[in-house]
Scaffold this motif. Structure first.
Motif, mmCIF file in Angstrom:
data_model
loop_
_atom_site.group_PDB
_atom_site.id
_atom_site.type_symbol
_atom_site.label_atom_id
_atom_site.label_comp_id
_atom_site.label_asym_id
_atom_site.label_seq_id
_atom_site.Cartn_x
_atom_site.Cartn_y
_atom_site.Cartn_z
ATOM 1 N N ASP A 178 0.839 -1.193 0.000
ATOM 2 C CA ASP A 178 0.000 0.000 0.000
ATOM 3 C C ASP A 178 0.879 1.249 0.000
ATOM 4 O O ASP A 178 2.113 1.159 -0.073
ATOM 5 N N TYR A 179 0.237 2.390 0.109
ATOM 6 C CA TYR A 179 0.950 3.666 0.053
ATOM 7 C C TYR A 179 1.895 3.839 1.239
ATOM 8 O O TYR A 179 2.979 4.406 1.103
ATOM 9 N N SER A 180 1.502 3.332 2.399
ATOM 10 C CA SER A 180 2.365 3.476 3.575
ATOM 11 C C SER A 180 3.681 2.726 3.381
ATOM 12 O O SER A 180 4.745 3.208 3.790
ATOM 13 N N GLU A 181 3.632 1.562 2.746
ATOM 14 C CA GLU A 181 4.877 0.840 2.483
ATOM 15 C C GLU A 181 5.711 1.573 1.434
ATOM 16 O O GLU A 181 6.944 1.594 1.515
ATOM 17 N N PHE A 182 5.043 2.176 0.472
ATOM 18 C CA PHE A 182 5.769 2.968 -0.523
ATOM 19 C C PHE A 182 6.553 4.090 0.157
ATOM 20 O O PHE A 182 7.723 4.335 -0.167
ATOM 21 N N LEU A 183 5.917 4.766 1.110
ATOM 22 C CA LEU A 183 6.591 5.862 1.813
ATOM 23 C C LEU A 183 7.782 5.347 2.620
ATOM 24 O O LEU A 183 8.822 6.006 2.698
ATOM 25 N N GLU A 184 7.636 4.159 3.204
ATOM 26 C CA GLU A 184 8.739 3.572 3.971
ATOM 27 C C GLU A 184 9.939 3.258 3.082
ATOM 28 O O GLU A 184 11.091 3.393 3.503
ATOM 29 N N LYS A 185 9.669 2.844 1.854
ATOM 30 C CA LYS A 185 10.731 2.400 0.952
ATOM 31 C C LYS A 185 11.047 3.415 -0.145
ATOM 32 O O LYS A 185 11.789 3.111 -1.078
ATOM 33 N N GLU A 186 10.502 4.599 -0.015
ATOM 34 C CA GLU A 186 10.610 5.594 -1.081
ATOM 35 C C GLU A 186 12.050 5.840 -1.519
ATOM 36 O O GLU A 186 12.341 5.997 -2.709
ATOM 37 N N ASP A 187 12.962 5.860 -0.566
ATOM 38 C CA ASP A 187 14.366 6.146 -0.887
ATOM 39 C C ASP A 187 15.023 5.045 -1.712
ATOM 40 O O ASP A 187 16.085 5.257 -2.298
ATOM 41 N N GLN A 188 14.396 3.881 -1.763
ATOM 42 C CA GLN A 188 14.963 2.771 -2.530
ATOM 43 C C GLN A 188 14.689 2.898 -4.026
ATOM 44 O O GLN A 188 15.309 2.210 -4.834
ATOM 45 N N PHE A 189 13.756 3.774 -4.378
ATOM 46 C CA PHE A 189 13.349 3.898 -5.774
ATOM 47 C C PHE A 189 13.922 5.158 -6.413
ATOM 48 O O PHE A 189 14.169 6.159 -5.734
ATOM 49 N N THR A 190 14.107 5.101 -7.712
ATOM 50 C CA THR A 190 14.554 6.287 -8.435
ATOM 51 C C THR A 190 13.406 7.290 -8.526
ATOM 52 O O THR A 190 12.240 6.948 -8.300
ATOM 53 N N ARG A 191 13.739 8.505 -8.869
ATOM 54 C CA ARG A 191 12.703 9.534 -9.011
ATOM 55 C C ARG A 191 11.684 9.134 -10.073
ATOM 56 O O ARG A 191 10.475 9.330 -9.903
ATOM 57 N N GLN A 192 12.172 8.539 -11.152
ATOM 58 C CA GLN A 192 11.273 8.102 -12.219
ATOM 59 C C GLN A 192 10.327 7.001 -11.730
ATOM 60 O O GLN A 192 9.137 7.010 -12.040
ATOM 61 N N SER A 193 10.860 6.068 -10.943
ATOM 62 C CA SER A 193 10.029 4.982 -10.413
ATOM 63 C C SER A 193 8.981 5.517 -9.444
ATOM 64 O O SER A 193 7.827 5.077 -9.446
ATOM 65 N N ARG A 194 9.382 6.457 -8.613
ATOM 66 C CA ARG A 194 8.428 7.047 -7.663
ATOM 67 C C ARG A 194 7.296 7.755 -8.404
ATOM 68 O O ARG A 194 6.119 7.604 -8.061
ATOM 69 N N SER A 195 7.657 8.506 -9.413
ATOM 70 C CA SER A 195 6.638 9.220 -10.199
ATOM 71 C C SER A 195 5.709 8.243 -10.904
ATOM 72 O O SER A 195 4.491 8.447 -10.957
ATOM 73 N N SER A 196 6.297 7.174 -11.423
ATOM 74 C CA SER A 196 5.508 6.160 -12.121
ATOM 75 C C SER A 196 4.496 5.513 -11.184
ATOM 76 O O SER A 196 3.329 5.314 -11.546
ATOM 77 N N TYR A 197 4.937 5.208 -9.967
ATOM 78 C CA TYR A 197 4.045 4.560 -9.001
ATOM 79 C C TYR A 197 2.892 5.486 -8.605
ATOM 80 O O TYR A 197 1.731 5.074 -8.570
ATOM 81 N N LEU A 198 3.208 6.719 -8.324
ATOM 82 C CA LEU A 198 2.185 7.663 -7.869
ATOM 83 C C LEU A 198 1.177 7.993 -8.968
ATOM 84 O O LEU A 198 0.024 8.319 -8.682
ATOM 85 N N ALA A 199 1.606 7.875 -10.205
ATOM 86 C CA ALA A 199 0.714 8.209 -11.321
ATOM 87 C C ALA A 199 -0.084 7.015 -11.831
ATOM 88 O O ALA A 199 -1.084 7.187 -12.537
ATOM 89 N N HIS A 200 0.315 5.794 -11.454
ATOM 90 C CA HIS A 200 -0.223 4.634 -12.174
ATOM 91 C C HIS A 200 -1.709 4.344 -11.954
ATOM 92 O O HIS A 200 -2.360 3.851 -12.880
ATOM 93 N N PRO A 201 -2.326 4.627 -10.792
ATOM 94 C CA PRO A 201 -3.767 4.341 -10.698
ATOM 95 C C PRO A 201 -4.596 5.114 -11.722
ATOM 96 O O PRO A 201 -5.488 4.550 -12.369
ATOM 97 N N LEU A 202 -4.285 6.397 -11.878
ATOM 98 C CA LEU A 202 -5.056 7.206 -12.825
ATOM 99 C C LEU A 202 -4.656 6.910 -14.267
ATOM 100 O O LEU A 202 -5.495 6.957 -15.173
ATOM 101 N N LYS A 203 -3.388 6.580 -14.490
ATOM 102 C CA LYS A 203 -2.969 6.195 -15.842
ATOM 103 C C LYS A 203 -3.637 4.889 -16.256
ATOM 104 O O LYS A 203 -4.091 4.737 -17.397
ATOM 105 N N ALA A 204 -3.689 3.940 -15.315
ATOM 106 C CA ALA A 204 -4.351 2.665 -15.605
ATOM 107 C C ALA A 204 -5.840 2.885 -15.856
ATOM 108 O O ALA A 204 -6.435 2.263 -16.738
ATOM 109 N N ARG A 205 -6.433 3.775 -15.075
ATOM 110 C CA ARG A 205 -7.851 4.094 -15.291
ATOM 111 C C ARG A 205 -8.068 4.670 -16.685
ATOM 112 O O ARG A 205 -9.002 4.285 -17.399
ATOM 113 N N ASP A 206 -7.197 5.601 -17.076
ATOM 114 C CA ASP A 206 -7.347 6.238 -18.388
ATOM 115 C C ASP A 206 -7.184 5.228 -19.524
ATOM 116 O O ASP A 206 -7.863 5.326 -20.556
#
Length: 452
Positions: free
Chosen positions: A332-360
């Motif tokens: 979930d989002y809370s785990e993403f925040l815990e591990k945020e530093d493990q991901f690149t900026r591009q990966s973080r942006s991709s994750y945060l955008a993906h629910p609405l991108k998948a919807r579209d």
């Protein structure tokens, strides 16, 4: 370098067959004092690195429970002397943020595993004295017996070992290898057979090449084939729900109906193909989530085949814009925040955008039933309103979305912990996260009472 020193190599790949092949190649090409360890996830590899000093780490990128870049970061952060070799379909060029060129020894681009391990062997062997090299050619080379299953006609003479220096021919080149042969070998507890060193160059490369190609061909299987391969095992993972064969079949039919429509959508083809080529994990996750949805839905008064179809469709649409297993497997989002530093900026942006991108992307499917786009958009909302993208809470979310979110968390939890899965621990974790509140309560109670 002398053979008195043990060369330690850590092999990291979630594909068990690939890890075994790499391990075999390393041991086969380096007839020296060598020790190999196999890990099947990034986190497992990190534990191994913390316990022992390794000279080399041959590591995949896209793996559940810790990707390859997490392993490299651990090596760098802890100033380990381990030299890192990326062995993946991705390259340092395509993923330069995760794999800086100056931090890796070299990369092996799959399926070119043979050439890659030969390169590593040459690097290591160049450090040996000439006298030591002269003793590295045994008369017979071992190969795992299960590789023979890859051939209908055996490409070279095969031997078994009866004593320290006694080898007897077991199969002749050109013999037909059948299921009966396989069973006979299994009954005799033979796990390793041998080929002559003189046959080694052409013969062993044929075997390994075919093994590698066979494994990577699986990644190109249609999603329906991947589901068929894993479906029964996934049903067993949720036997605590009391799922029946009839219900499992109904869910499978809904999955096939949904995936057929997705696969036929021209608008979704690029994103869908990208996910399908990652490997088996996405198919396992979405299939398991569909099964859990179906098991819980069966107990609801609003159960229907149409609702089951919506949940299955949403399961397979949810990650359409993602390409990293390490993001797909987040609870979930809370785990993403815990591990945020493990991901690149591009990966973080991709994750945060993906629910609405998948919807579209989902909206582009002609005749999409109502609610599916909403399920996809709300997949990462949370009971206390701490999810994303809308931060809606347990009372604002519709019951169907709550069922979908709860099932998604549960599926990821089971896959990550399947070796040590505890139903009681799952329920406790869901309770702590507030999943028995608001419109989550009905589905939570169903899930929590399966074993009562």
């Amino acid at each position: 370098m002398t053979t008195n020193k043990t060369i330690k190599i850590l092999i990291v790949d979630d594909e068990i067959d690939v890890a075994d092949i790499i391990n075999f190649l390393v041991l086969d090409l380096l007839q020296i004092n060598i020790k190999t360890t196999i890990s099947h996830s990034g986190n497992e590899a990190i534990k191994a690195l913390d316990l022992e000093n390794y000279d080399y780490c041959i590591c995949d990128h896209n793996m559940p429970n810790g990707s390859g870049d997490v392993v490299l970061k651990h090596i760098i952060k802890n100033n380990l002397a381990t030299q890192f070799i990326l062995c993946s379909t991705v390259t340092p060029i395509s993923h330069h943020d995760e794999y800086p060129k100056d931090k890796i020894l070299f990369n092996i681009e799959k399926p070119g595993v043979i050439a890659g391990i030969e390169k590593l062997a040459n690097i290591i062997l160049k450090k040996l004295d000439p006298e030591e090299k002269a003793h590295l050619t045994p008369e017979f080379h071992p190969i795992p017996v299960h590789y023979l299953k890859l051939f209908q006609d055996i490409p070279l003479d095969i031997y078994i070992q009866l004593g320290p220096d006694r080898f007897v021919k077991f199969y002749n080149e050109g013999d037909h290898f059948t299921t009966v042969d396989e069973n006979n070998i299994s009954e005799k507890s033979i796990t390793t057979v041998y080929i002559k060193a003189t046959d080694h160059v052409s013969g062993i490369n044929d075997i390994i090449h075919n093994a590698v190609i066979s494994i990577f061909d699986k990644k190109h299987l249609p999603i329906q084939d991947k589901i068929t391969i894993n479906f029964n095992d996934l049903v067993q993972l949720i036997n605590f729900t009391g799922i029946t064969n009839d219900l499992a079949k109904t869910i499978k039919d809904s999955i096939f109906q949904a995936t057929k429509i997705i696969a036929q959508s021209n608008e979704l083809t690029p994103a869908w193909s990208k996910i399908n080529l990652i490997g088996e994990f996405p198919a396992k996750l979405y299939c398991l989530q569909s099964l859990i949805c179906g098991a819980i839905l069966k107990k609801h008064s609003w159960n229907s085949e149409q609702t089951l179809y919506k949940l299955a469709m949403a399961s397979f649409l949810q990650d359409l814009s993602l390409s990293e297993i390490s993001l797909m497997e987040l609870y979930d989002y809370s785990e993403f925040l815990e591990k945020e530093d493990q991901f690149t900026r591009q990966s973080r942006s991709s994750y945060l955008a993906h629910p609405l991108k998948a919807r579209d992307l989902a909206i582009k499917i002609t005749g999409l039933p109502p609610d599916i786009e909403k399920l996809v958009a709300e997949q990462h909302e949370a009971p206390e309103g701490l999810g994303f993208p809308r931060k809606t809470n347990a009372t604002q979310l519709q019951p169907l979305s709550c069922l979908f979110i709860l099932s998604g968390f549960t599926a990821r939890y089971i896959l990550r912990n399947q070796k040590n899965f505890s139903y009681a621990d799952l329920i406790d974790e869901l309770d702590k996260k507030g999943y028995k509140s608001g419109n989550f309560k009905e589905s939570f109670l169903v899930l929590s009472q399966f074993k009562i």
